[in-house]
Structures are given as C-alpha cells and as structure tokens.
Design a protein around this motif. Sequence first.
Motif, short mmCIF file in Angstrom:
data_model
loop_
_atom_site.label_atom_id
_atom_site.label_comp_id
_atom_site.label_asym_id
_atom_site.label_seq_id
_atom_site.Cartn_x
_atom_site.Cartn_y
_atom_site.Cartn_z
N MET A 1 0.85 -1.18 0.00
CA MET A 1 0.00 0.00 0.00
C MET A 1 0.89 1.24 0.00
O MET A 1 1.91 1.30 0.69
N GLY A 2 0.50 2.26 -0.73
CA GLY A 2 1.26 3.51 -0.82
C GLY A 2 0.89 4.48 0.29
O GLY A 2 0.19 4.15 1.24
N SER A 3 1.38 5.68 0.16
CA SER A 3 1.06 6.71 1.13
C SER A 3 0.56 7.95 0.40
O SER A 3 0.78 8.12 -0.80
N VAL B 1 5.85 22.83 2.89
CA VAL B 1 6.16 21.72 3.79
C VAL B 1 5.29 20.52 3.42
O VAL B 1 4.07 20.63 3.32
N THR B 2 5.93 19.37 3.24
CA THR B 2 5.23 18.13 2.91
C THR B 2 5.12 17.26 4.15
O THR B 2 6.09 17.08 4.89
N PHE B 3 3.91 16.73 4.38
CA PHE B 3 3.71 15.79 5.48
C PHE B 3 2.80 14.65 5.02
O PHE B 3 1.92 14.84 4.19
N VAL B 4 3.10 13.45 5.52
CA VAL B 4 2.37 12.24 5.13
C VAL B 4 1.13 12.11 6.00
O VAL B 4 1.20 12.23 7.23
N LEU B 5 0.00 11.88 5.37
CA LEU B 5 -1.26 11.73 6.09
C LEU B 5 -1.36 10.35 6.75
O LEU B 5 -0.84 9.36 6.21
N ASP B 6 -2.02 10.31 7.89
CA ASP B 6 -2.26 9.03 8.60
C ASP B 6 -3.17 8.15 7.79
O ASP B 6 -4.03 8.60 7.09
#
Length: 67
Positions: free
Chosen positions: A1-3, A62-67
Amino acid sequence: MGSVARVTTITSRSDTSFEDAVRNGIARASETLRHVSGAWVKEQEVEISEGQITAWQVVLEVTFVLD
C-alpha cells in the motif's frame, strides 16, 4: 500500500539568517503537523533598514504524510 502526502505553505522569519528562518519554520511545523517529510524553499526575502539587513524571511512548502 502507498502513502498520501499533503503540502502546506508557511512563512518563517529570523533576525539571524535564511538558514535560521528555515530551521525555525521546520521546527514549528513539526510541532503542529505529524510526519513532516520534506520542505521546499519557495521564496527568500530580506528586510532592510538604513542599508542594513534586519530580518530574513522564507516561504516554505512543507510536505507531510497523512495518517
């Protein structure tokens, strides 16, 4: 699964340098956003008074990965 990631724009300022402005911006973003994974300096600007630089400002994506 990706992000999946999201990008948000923030502005950070320093009385010392561009590097300090970037560090302050990332530190503050990391307090509010989880999983900060990167940043891009979109703009740099200086404030000048009487021929002297008085402040350094950056606009960061700013990049952030979602839960």
